[in-house]
Write an enzyme that holds these catalytic residues in place. Structure first.
Site, PDB file in Angstrom:
ATOM      1  N   ASP A 141       9.895 -47.214 -10.689  1.00 47.94           N
ATOM      2  CA  ASP A 141      10.727 -46.007 -10.753  1.00 47.94           C
ATOM      3  C   ASP A 141      10.103 -44.933  -9.867  1.00 47.94           C
ATOM      4  O   ASP A 141       8.988 -44.490 -10.122  1.00 47.94           O
ATOM      5  CB  ASP A 141      10.818 -45.516 -12.207  1.00 47.94           C
ATOM      6  CG  ASP A 141      11.775 -44.339 -12.347  1.00 47.94           C
ATOM      7  OD1 ASP A 141      12.976 -44.574 -12.516  1.00 47.94           O
ATOM      8  OD2 ASP A 141      11.307 -43.181 -12.260  1.00 47.94           O
TER       9      ASP A 141
ATOM     10  N   TYR B 118       9.371 -37.059  -5.909  1.00 47.78           N
ATOM     11  CA  TYR B 118       7.954 -37.399  -6.128  1.00 47.78           C
ATOM     12  C   TYR B 118       7.177 -37.470  -4.809  1.00 47.78           C
ATOM     13  O   TYR B 118       5.944 -37.500  -4.827  1.00 47.78           O
ATOM     14  CB  TYR B 118       7.796 -38.730  -6.872  1.00 47.78           C
ATOM     15  CG  TYR B 118       8.543 -38.833  -8.196  1.00 47.78           C
ATOM     16  CD1 TYR B 118       9.049 -37.703  -8.841  1.00 47.78           C
ATOM     17  CD2 TYR B 118       8.753 -40.067  -8.806  1.00 47.78           C
ATOM     18  CE1 TYR B 118       9.745 -37.806 -10.031  1.00 47.78           C
ATOM     19  CE2 TYR B 118       9.454 -40.178  -9.999  1.00 47.78           C
ATOM     20  CZ  TYR B 118       9.944 -39.043 -10.603  1.00 47.78           C
ATOM     21  OH  TYR B 118      10.637 -39.160 -11.785  1.00 47.78           O
TER      22      TYR B 118
ATOM     23  N   LYS C  13      15.968 -41.560  -6.846  1.00 45.05           N
ATOM     24  CA  LYS C  13      16.844 -40.494  -7.377  1.00 45.05           C
ATOM     25  C   LYS C  13      17.168 -39.470  -6.303  1.00 45.05           C
ATOM     26  O   LYS C  13      16.311 -39.156  -5.474  1.00 45.05           O
ATOM     27  CB  LYS C  13      16.158 -39.801  -8.566  1.00 45.05           C
ATOM     28  CG  LYS C  13      15.578 -40.781  -9.564  1.00 45.05           C
ATOM     29  CD  LYS C  13      14.971 -40.141 -10.784  1.00 45.05           C
ATOM     30  CE  LYS C  13      14.176 -41.174 -11.577  1.00 45.05           C
ATOM     31  NZ  LYS C  13      12.741 -41.261 -11.181  1.00 45.05           N
TER      32      LYS C  13
ATOM     33  N   HIS D 107      19.245 -36.953 -10.098  1.00 43.79           N
ATOM     34  CA  HIS D 107      18.007 -36.662 -10.833  1.00 43.79           C
ATOM     35  C   HIS D 107      18.219 -35.670 -11.982  1.00 43.79           C
ATOM     36  O   HIS D 107      17.708 -35.860 -13.083  1.00 43.79           O
ATOM     37  CB  HIS D 107      16.949 -36.136  -9.863  1.00 43.79           C
ATOM     38  CG  HIS D 107      15.545 -36.381 -10.286  1.00 43.79           C
ATOM     39  ND1 HIS D 107      14.523 -36.665  -9.408  1.00 43.79           N
ATOM     40  CD2 HIS D 107      14.967 -36.390 -11.511  1.00 43.79           C
ATOM     41  CE1 HIS D 107      13.393 -36.829 -10.071  1.00 43.79           C
ATOM     42  NE2 HIS D 107      13.627 -36.655 -11.362  1.00 43.79           N
TER      43      HIS D 107
ATOM     44  N   LYS E  50       3.684 -44.441 -16.599  1.00 42.90           N
ATOM     45  CA  LYS E  50       2.918 -44.224 -15.359  1.00 42.90           C
ATOM     46  C   LYS E  50       1.439 -44.271 -15.685  1.00 42.90           C
ATOM     47  O   LYS E  50       0.985 -43.676 -16.675  1.00 42.90           O
ATOM     48  CB  LYS E  50       3.291 -42.861 -14.771  1.00 42.90           C
ATOM     49  CG  LYS E  50       2.383 -42.357 -13.648  1.00 42.90           C
ATOM     50  CD  LYS E  50       1.291 -41.421 -14.146  1.00 42.90           C
ATOM     51  CE  LYS E  50       0.326 -40.995 -13.051  1.00 42.90           C
ATOM     52  NZ  LYS E  50      -0.809 -40.198 -13.587  1.00 42.90           N
ATOM     53  N   SER E  51       0.665 -44.945 -14.826  1.00 46.36           N
ATOM     54  CA  SER E  51      -0.782 -44.812 -14.911  1.00 46.36           C
ATOM     55  C   SER E  51      -1.404 -45.197 -13.576  1.00 46.36           C
ATOM     56  O   SER E  51      -0.960 -46.143 -12.931  1.00 46.36           O
ATOM     57  CB  SER E  51      -1.374 -45.689 -16.020  1.00 46.36           C
ATOM     58  OG  SER E  51      -2.783 -45.547 -16.004  1.00 46.36           O
ATOM     59  N   VAL E  52      -2.426 -44.433 -13.199  1.00 49.99           N
ATOM     60  CA  VAL E  52      -3.191 -44.796 -12.008  1.00 49.99           C
ATOM     61  C   VAL E  52      -4.483 -45.520 -12.412  1.00 49.99           C
ATOM     62  O   VAL E  52      -5.354 -45.750 -11.584  1.00 49.99           O
ATOM     63  CB  VAL E  52      -3.537 -43.557 -11.147  1.00 49.99           C
ATOM     64  CG1 VAL E  52      -2.272 -42.971 -10.520  1.00 49.99           C
ATOM     65  CG2 VAL E  52      -4.265 -42.496 -11.962  1.00 49.99           C
TER      66      VAL E  52
ATOM     67  N   ARG F  40      -5.229 -49.314 -18.024  1.00 49.38           N
ATOM     68  CA  ARG F  40      -4.046 -48.827 -18.761  1.00 49.38           C
ATOM     69  C   ARG F  40      -2.779 -49.518 -18.263  1.00 49.38           C
ATOM     70  O   ARG F  40      -1.863 -49.776 -19.051  1.00 49.38           O
ATOM     71  CB  ARG F  40      -3.906 -47.316 -18.597  1.00 49.38           C
ATOM     72  CG  ARG F  40      -4.979 -46.533 -19.336  1.00 49.38           C
ATOM     73  CD  ARG F  40      -4.858 -45.055 -18.984  1.00 49.38           C
ATOM     74  NE  ARG F  40      -5.748 -44.249 -19.805  1.00 49.38           N
ATOM     75  CZ  ARG F  40      -5.924 -42.939 -19.627  1.00 49.38           C
ATOM     76  NH1 ARG F  40      -5.263 -42.313 -18.654  1.00 49.38           N
ATOM     77  NH2 ARG F  40      -6.736 -42.268 -20.410  1.00 49.38           N
TER      78      ARG F  40
ATOM     79  N   ASN G  62      -0.495 -51.360 -20.880  1.00 51.94           N
ATOM     80  CA  ASN G  62       0.916 -50.996 -21.072  1.00 51.94           C
ATOM     81  C   ASN G  62       1.846 -52.184 -20.841  1.00 51.94           C
ATOM     82  O   ASN G  62       2.997 -52.166 -21.297  1.00 51.94           O
ATOM     83  CB  ASN G  62       1.298 -49.843 -20.130  1.00 51.94           C
ATOM     84  CG  ASN G  62       0.539 -48.564 -20.438  1.00 51.94           C
ATOM     85  OD1 ASN G  62      -0.055 -48.423 -21.504  1.00 51.94           O
ATOM     86  ND2 ASN G  62       0.541 -47.620 -19.510  1.00 51.94           N
TER      87      ASN G  62
HETATM   88  N1  LIG Z   1      14.092 -38.498 -14.532  1.00 50.41           N
HETATM   89  C1  LIG Z   1      13.194 -37.579 -14.774  1.00 50.41           C
HETATM   90  O1  LIG Z   1      13.504 -36.368 -14.759  1.00 50.41           O
HETATM   91  C2  LIG Z   1      11.785 -37.982 -15.069  1.00 50.41           C
HETATM   92  C3  LIG Z   1      10.890 -37.016 -15.553  1.00 50.41           C
HETATM   93  C4  LIG Z   1       9.588 -37.438 -15.831  1.00 50.41           C
HETATM   94  C5  LIG Z   1       9.225 -38.757 -15.650  1.00 50.41           C
HETATM   95  N2  LIG Z   1      10.123 -39.666 -15.147  1.00 50.41           N
HETATM   96  C6  LIG Z   1       9.755 -41.087 -14.904  1.00 50.41           C
HETATM   97  O2  LIG Z   1       9.146 -41.609 -16.080  1.00 50.41           O
HETATM   98  C7  LIG Z   1       7.849 -42.106 -15.746  1.00 50.41           C
HETATM   99  C8  LIG Z   1       6.910 -42.005 -16.916  1.00 50.41           C
HETATM  100  O3  LIG Z   1       6.805 -40.655 -17.358  1.00 50.41           O
HETATM  101  P1  LIG Z   1       5.527 -39.734 -17.087  1.00 50.41           P
HETATM  102  O4  LIG Z   1       4.773 -40.208 -15.898  1.00 50.41           O
HETATM  103  O5  LIG Z   1       6.004 -38.328 -17.096  1.00 50.41           O
HETATM  104  O6  LIG Z   1       4.660 -39.881 -18.416  1.00 50.41           O
HETATM  105  P2  LIG Z   1       4.094 -41.071 -19.316  1.00 50.41           P
HETATM  106  O7  LIG Z   1       4.300 -42.390 -18.687  1.00 50.41           O
HETATM  107  O8  LIG Z   1       4.616 -40.821 -20.700  1.00 50.41           O
HETATM  108  O9  LIG Z   1       2.531 -40.710 -19.340  1.00 50.41           O
HETATM  109  C9  LIG Z   1       1.713 -40.754 -18.196  1.00 50.41           C
HETATM  110  C10 LIG Z   1       0.337 -40.180 -18.566  1.00 50.41           C
HETATM  111  O10 LIG Z   1      -0.247 -40.938 -19.615  1.00 50.41           O
HETATM  112  C11 LIG Z   1      -1.470 -41.524 -19.194  1.00 50.41           C
HETATM  113  N3  LIG Z   1      -1.471 -42.906 -19.695  1.00 50.41           N
HETATM  114  C12 LIG Z   1      -0.705 -43.936 -19.268  1.00 50.41           C
HETATM  115  N4  LIG Z   1      -0.952 -45.057 -19.974  1.00 50.41           N
HETATM  116  C13 LIG Z   1      -1.904 -44.719 -20.901  1.00 50.41           C
HETATM  117  C14 LIG Z   1      -2.562 -45.439 -21.903  1.00 50.41           C
HETATM  118  N5  LIG Z   1      -2.325 -46.736 -22.105  1.00 50.41           N
HETATM  119  N6  LIG Z   1      -3.468 -44.777 -22.671  1.00 50.41           N
HETATM  120  C15 LIG Z   1      -3.729 -43.449 -22.471  1.00 50.41           C
HETATM  121  N7  LIG Z   1      -3.120 -42.721 -21.518  1.00 50.41           N
HETATM  122  C16 LIG Z   1      -2.218 -43.348 -20.735  1.00 50.41           C
HETATM  123  C17 LIG Z   1      -1.495 -41.436 -17.673  1.00 50.41           C
HETATM  124  O11 LIG Z   1      -2.819 -41.236 -17.204  1.00 50.41           O
HETATM  125  P3  LIG Z   1      -3.448 -41.914 -15.879  1.00 50.41           P
HETATM  126  O12 LIG Z   1      -2.377 -42.057 -14.836  1.00 50.41           O
HETATM  127  O13 LIG Z   1      -4.522 -40.938 -15.500  1.00 50.41           O
HETATM  128  O14 LIG Z   1      -4.016 -43.242 -16.300  1.00 50.41           O
HETATM  129  C18 LIG Z   1      -0.651 -40.196 -17.429  1.00 50.41           C
HETATM  130  O15 LIG Z   1      -1.440 -39.026 -17.577  1.00 50.41           O
HETATM  131  C19 LIG Z   1       7.459 -41.241 -14.535  1.00 50.41           C
HETATM  132  O16 LIG Z   1       6.332 -41.728 -13.852  1.00 50.41           O
HETATM  133  C20 LIG Z   1       8.736 -41.241 -13.766  1.00 50.41           C
HETATM  134  O17 LIG Z   1       8.899 -42.479 -13.094  1.00 50.41           O
HETATM  135  C21 LIG Z   1      11.397 -39.283 -14.871  1.00 50.41           C
END
Ligand SMILES: NC(=O)c1ccc[n+]([C@@H]2O[C@H](COP(=O)([O-])OP(=O)(O)OC[C@H]3O[C@@H](n4cnc5c(N)ncnc54)[C@H](OP(=O)(O)O)[C@@H]3O)[C@@H](O)[C@H]2O)c1
Length: 277
Positions: A45, A50, A75, A108, A230-232, A236, A240
């Site tokens: 995604d 981004y 998007k 988006h 998301k994770s870098v 993790r 996940n």
């Molecule tokens: N359509 C929209 O408006 C919209 C808005 C927001 C997001 N999105 C999409 O949704 C995706 C996911 O959402 P998001 O990136 O906002 O948040 P998320 O996936 O809920 O959380 C990402 C955060 O959690 C950490 N993390 C990931 N796996 C983990 C684990 N197993 N244990 C502990 N911490 C963990 C990551 O750290 P590290 O990376 O440092 O490991 C990062 O800081 C986005 O990347 C994007 O593709 C879409």
């Protein structure tokens, strides 16, 4: 471990678990996406917003995996809510990714005070008719935004990508999506980490010998939503992905759903009209 597919309203299938790329620095995106593909993710995604579409495309090309075996979403950015601008933006997205076709293209944000998302959706319909995208959908649309599309346009969105996690369970909007044949994609599925020390989730994780992130992602999967954490961090990314060898009980699912506080980590779509400069 096999990731289940969800069948969208046009018959196209999408892997229920993918890899999110929001807030991954472009300089790190190729490596992070390649790591996810190595682990087994086949759904990425991204978004023009981004700034990392090019690097996602580079990872897909470098992976050695056939293009048709990887599902990629992007998007339409907020500055392009006008027909010609939207068509041009889609061309730009394909070019940045280096693809001949995209799997899924989303509006988006609805941006209720900027232009008219109904006109934007008609441009999305034109893009779909061109055959260069397999499915079109929306993101951050509320029920009343969707209702306007139903009343004034032809194609029902294949997905609605909205913020969903244990503190924002979105059950009314998810039901509305489902009742209208729209798959729900849950963004920020672990609330960017905010739900991971919740005692209800930690207790379930301890009982099952899994991590809080795995329990939360499994909750989404059992509710039928599509997720892309998301994770870098390689460990993790692996963690996940490892959510298909255990199950939550119905009581676990209910207990996590009961954590809802209608608490957003991101903007309210009814009030968000931001256009990047
Ligand atoms: N359509 C929209 O408006 C919209 C808005 C927001 C997001 N999105 C999409 O949704 C995706 C996911 O959402 P998001 O990136 O906002 O948040 P998320 O996936 O809920 O959380 C990402 C955060 O959690 C950490 N993390 C990931 N796996 C983990 C684990 N197993 N244990 C502990 N911490 C963990 C990551 O750290 P590290 O990376 O440092 O490991 C990062 O800081 C986005 O990347 C994007 O593709 C879409």
């Amino acid at each position: 471990m096999t990731v289940p597919n969800i069948t969208l309203n046009n018959g196209v299938t999408i892997p229920q678990l993918g890899f999110g790329t929001y807030q991954i620095d472009p300089a790190d995106t190729k490596e992070a996406t390649l790591a996810a593909l190595e682990v087994g993710y086949r759904h990425i995604d991204t978004a023009e917003m981004y700034g990392n579409e090019k690097e996602v495309g580079q990872a897909v090309a470098a992976s050695g995996i056939a293009r048709e075996d990887i599902y990629v979403t992007s998007k339409l950015n907020n500055g392009f809510h006008e027909r010609d601008a939207a068509l041009k933006a889609f061309d730009g997205t394909l070019e940045a990714l280096g693809f001949e076709y995209l799997d899924l293209f989303l509006i988006h944000w609805p941006l209720p005070k900027v232009g008219d998302f109904v006109e934007t959706w008609k441009a999305m319909e034109e893009i779909l008719a061109s055959g260069r995208v397999k499915s079109i959908g929306v993101s951050n649309f509320q029920q009343h935004h969707l209702q306007r599309l139903f009343d004034e346009t032809e194609v029902v969105p294949a997905v609605n990508q909205i913020e969903v996690h244990p503190y924002l369970t979105q059950d009314v909007l998810r039901s509305f999506n489902a009742d209208n044949g729209i798959a729900t994609e849950a963004w920020s599925p672990i609330a960017q980490g905010k739900v991971l020390d919740d005692s209800t989730i930690v207790d379930i994780a301890d009982r099952l010998g899994k991590s809080p992130a795995q329990v939360t992602l499994r909750w989404h999967i059992q509710r039928g939503d599509i997720v892309f954490p998301k994770s870098v961090t390689r460990a993790r990314v692996e963690e996940n992905f490892a959510i298909f060898d255990f199950e939550l009980t119905d009581a676990d699912v209910t207990a996590i759903t009961a954590l809802n506080r209608d608490e957003r980590t991101g903007p309210n779509p009814d009030e968000f009209n931001y256009i990047p400069s």
